[in-house]
Design an enzyme around this catalytic site. Sequence first.
Site, PDB file in Angstrom:
ATOM      1  N   ARG A   1      -1.457  -4.789   8.900  1.00 13.12           N
ATOM      2  CA  ARG A   1      -0.098  -4.267   8.730  1.00 13.12           C
ATOM      3  C   ARG A   1       0.395  -3.688  10.055  1.00 13.12           C
ATOM      4  O   ARG A   1      -0.333  -2.948  10.723  1.00 13.12           O
ATOM      5  CB  ARG A   1      -0.049  -3.200   7.641  1.00 13.12           C
ATOM      6  CG  ARG A   1       1.381  -2.976   7.137  1.00 13.12           C
ATOM      7  CD  ARG A   1       1.445  -1.982   6.012  1.00 13.12           C
ATOM      8  NE  ARG A   1       2.595  -2.268   5.143  1.00 13.12           N
ATOM      9  CZ  ARG A   1       3.175  -1.369   4.377  1.00 13.12           C
ATOM     10  NH1 ARG A   1       2.756  -0.119   4.363  1.00 13.12           N
ATOM     11  NH2 ARG A   1       4.194  -1.697   3.602  1.00 13.12           N
TER      12      ARG A   1
ATOM     13  N   PRO B   1       0.839  -1.204   0.000  1.00 12.43           N
ATOM     14  CA  PRO B   1       0.000   0.000   0.000  1.00 12.43           C
ATOM     15  C   PRO B   1       0.871   1.250   0.000  1.00 12.43           C
ATOM     16  O   PRO B   1       1.827   1.343   0.760  1.00 12.43           O
ATOM     17  CB  PRO B   1      -0.775  -0.110   1.320  1.00 12.43           C
ATOM     18  CG  PRO B   1      -0.596  -1.517   1.777  1.00 12.43           C
ATOM     19  CD  PRO B   1       0.709  -1.975   1.233  1.00 12.43           C
TER      20      PRO B   1
ATOM     21  N   GLN C   1      -6.695  -1.433   1.666  1.00  9.24           N
ATOM     22  CA  GLN C   1      -6.142  -1.216   2.999  1.00  9.24           C
ATOM     23  C   GLN C   1      -7.033  -0.204   3.712  1.00  9.24           C
ATOM     24  O   GLN C   1      -7.168   0.936   3.263  1.00  9.24           O
ATOM     25  CB  GLN C   1      -4.709  -0.689   2.943  1.00  9.24           C
ATOM     26  CG  GLN C   1      -4.091  -0.608   4.342  1.00  9.24           C
ATOM     27  CD  GLN C   1      -2.792   0.167   4.384  1.00  9.24           C
ATOM     28  OE1 GLN C   1      -2.779   1.370   4.131  1.00  9.24           O
ATOM     29  NE2 GLN C   1      -1.706  -0.513   4.714  1.00  9.24           N
TER      30      GLN C   1
ATOM     31  N   TYR D   1      -0.120   5.493  12.918  1.00  7.67           N
ATOM     32  CA  TYR D   1      -1.500   5.903  12.718  1.00  7.67           C
ATOM     33  C   TYR D   1      -2.392   5.356  13.835  1.00  7.67           C
ATOM     34  O   TYR D   1      -1.893   4.829  14.828  1.00  7.67           O
ATOM     35  CB  TYR D   1      -1.966   5.485  11.325  1.00  7.67           C
ATOM     36  CG  TYR D   1      -1.215   6.189  10.217  1.00  7.67           C
ATOM     37  CD1 TYR D   1      -1.355   7.559  10.019  1.00  7.67           C
ATOM     38  CD2 TYR D   1      -0.334   5.499   9.384  1.00  7.67           C
ATOM     39  CE1 TYR D   1      -0.658   8.217   9.005  1.00  7.67           C
ATOM     40  CE2 TYR D   1       0.369   6.149   8.379  1.00  7.67           C
ATOM     41  CZ  TYR D   1       0.205   7.509   8.204  1.00  7.67           C
ATOM     42  OH  TYR D   1       0.903   8.155   7.220  1.00  7.67           O
TER      43      TYR D   1
ATOM     44  N   GLY E   1      -2.382  -1.011  10.725  1.00  4.06           N
ATOM     45  CA  GLY E   1      -2.063  -0.900  12.140  1.00  4.06           C
ATOM     46  C   GLY E   1      -0.622  -0.524  12.380  1.00  4.06           C
ATOM     47  O   GLY E   1      -0.051  -0.907  13.414  1.00  4.06           O
ATOM     48  N   ALA E   2      -0.018   0.221  11.452  1.00  4.17           N
ATOM     49  CA  ALA E   2       1.417   0.493  11.500  1.00  4.17           C
ATOM     50  C   ALA E   2       1.707   1.991  11.411  1.00  4.17           C
ATOM     51  O   ALA E   2       0.798   2.822  11.299  1.00  4.17           O
ATOM     52  CB  ALA E   2       2.124  -0.231  10.346  1.00  4.17           C
ATOM     53  N   HIS E   3       2.997   2.323  11.502  1.00  2.00           N
ATOM     54  CA  HIS E   3       3.573   3.616  11.109  1.00  2.00           C
ATOM     55  C   HIS E   3       3.030   4.802  11.898  1.00  2.00           C
ATOM     56  O   HIS E   3       3.065   5.939  11.420  1.00  2.00           O
ATOM     57  CB  HIS E   3       3.388   3.844   9.614  1.00  2.00           C
ATOM     58  CG  HIS E   3       3.939   2.747   8.778  1.00  2.00           C
ATOM     59  ND1 HIS E   3       3.543   2.505   7.493  1.00  2.00           N
ATOM     60  CD2 HIS E   3       4.868   1.787   9.054  1.00  2.00           C
ATOM     61  CE1 HIS E   3       4.195   1.458   7.013  1.00  2.00           C
ATOM     62  NE2 HIS E   3       5.011   1.006   7.953  1.00  2.00           N
TER      63      HIS E   3
ATOM     64  N   THR F   1       0.357   5.553  -0.240  1.00  2.00           N
ATOM     65  CA  THR F   1      -0.524   6.708  -0.334  1.00  2.00           C
ATOM     66  C   THR F   1      -0.241   7.485  -1.619  1.00  2.00           C
ATOM     67  O   THR F   1       0.896   7.842  -1.896  1.00  2.00           O
ATOM     68  CB  THR F   1      -0.325   7.628   0.884  1.00  2.00           C
ATOM     69  OG1 THR F   1      -0.619   6.888   2.064  1.00  2.00           O
ATOM     70  CG2 THR F   1      -1.246   8.831   0.800  1.00  2.00           C
TER      71      THR F   1
END
Length: 373
Positions: free
Chosen positions: A226, A28, A105, A177, A173-175, A30
């Site tokens: 993720r 994914p 996603q 956010y 569910g990462a980075h 953006t």
Amino acid sequence: MVTSSPDALFRPFRLRSLALPNRIVMAPMTRSFAPGGVPGPANAAYYRRRAEGGVGLILSEGTVVDRPASRNDPGIPFFHGEAALDGWQGVIDAVHDAGGRMGPQLWHTGAVKSFLTDWTADAPVESPSGLDAPGVERGVAMTDAAIADTIAAFAKAAAEAGRLGFDTVELHGAHGYLIDQFFWAGTNRRADRYGGATIGERSRFAAEVVAAVRAGVGPDFPIIIRLSQWKQQDFAARLAETPDEMAAWLRPLVEAGADALHCSQRRFWEPEFPEIDGEHGLNFAGWAKKLTGAATISVGSVGLSGDFMAAFSGESSPRAGLDRLIDRMERDEFDLIAVGRALLGDPHWAVKVRTGNADALRGFDASAMTGLV
């Protein structure tokens, strides 16, 4: 130069109802090219080109659930509302027409501000404790009602994905956010059941999202989540310092219904716990598979000589790391590999690797970010 046979990347793989012809996933990324939150023909053609180029599974850019401030950029697509869902129908139909498989996603950006724009939503941004990063206040802490509505929004969006004919769904569910902000002690200061001193306690929100999505999509539809240790707010952040902590973090998600863990690290070749198994030890996805038994997707700088951040300044080598990737795939350290920037400028990256035409691979150029190539 690539000396290894790529066969390990092109073995079939099955996950519940999802049958893939190979192990390559489009990560994914953006793009912010959905005016009004609605994907159109250009978005559909963009994803179709990757299906035509031999990608086994396409994961869409982050597309947001139905909450008042779930996105931080006006070009991010919605995954709710009649117009946006009609647009996504056009996307999945185009991908299927080209023989591809795809999942959206599903995303909520939480309190994170976009580094691309000063745009803000009309509603206050929300997060576990009103924090963008440790000690950085932004927006409001979520009430119990907001948490319940958010969980329901993820479940509804996932059910819509199944209705539209998508092949799987991924939860972001990462980075740093929203879901990740619940995991991270620095941004989750709650004293209720969604907080806690341990990563296992702070996994409750994500586990409830996964369980609600499972109830919404039924028993056979694959669910991916993720995850990452690092955050865009702090590249050195770690949620789990030991395998025991990682197990406490990840097992509740698998028990709730996640079929695959998409394990994001900045460089896929780096060991997660080198103090245990050395400098050539298992990476994040390898440890996640070992600890949970779930399928895993690895990701991180495939086709880049450094990492994805360095690629923006021109540091790119389209063949970088292919031998060590193939070696790890041959050992079944993880099940699938996600490719990001390398696929942005070269939709046919996968078929070139499969046919041994690595010399024809095009390196990532930051200009690929300016349109839907």
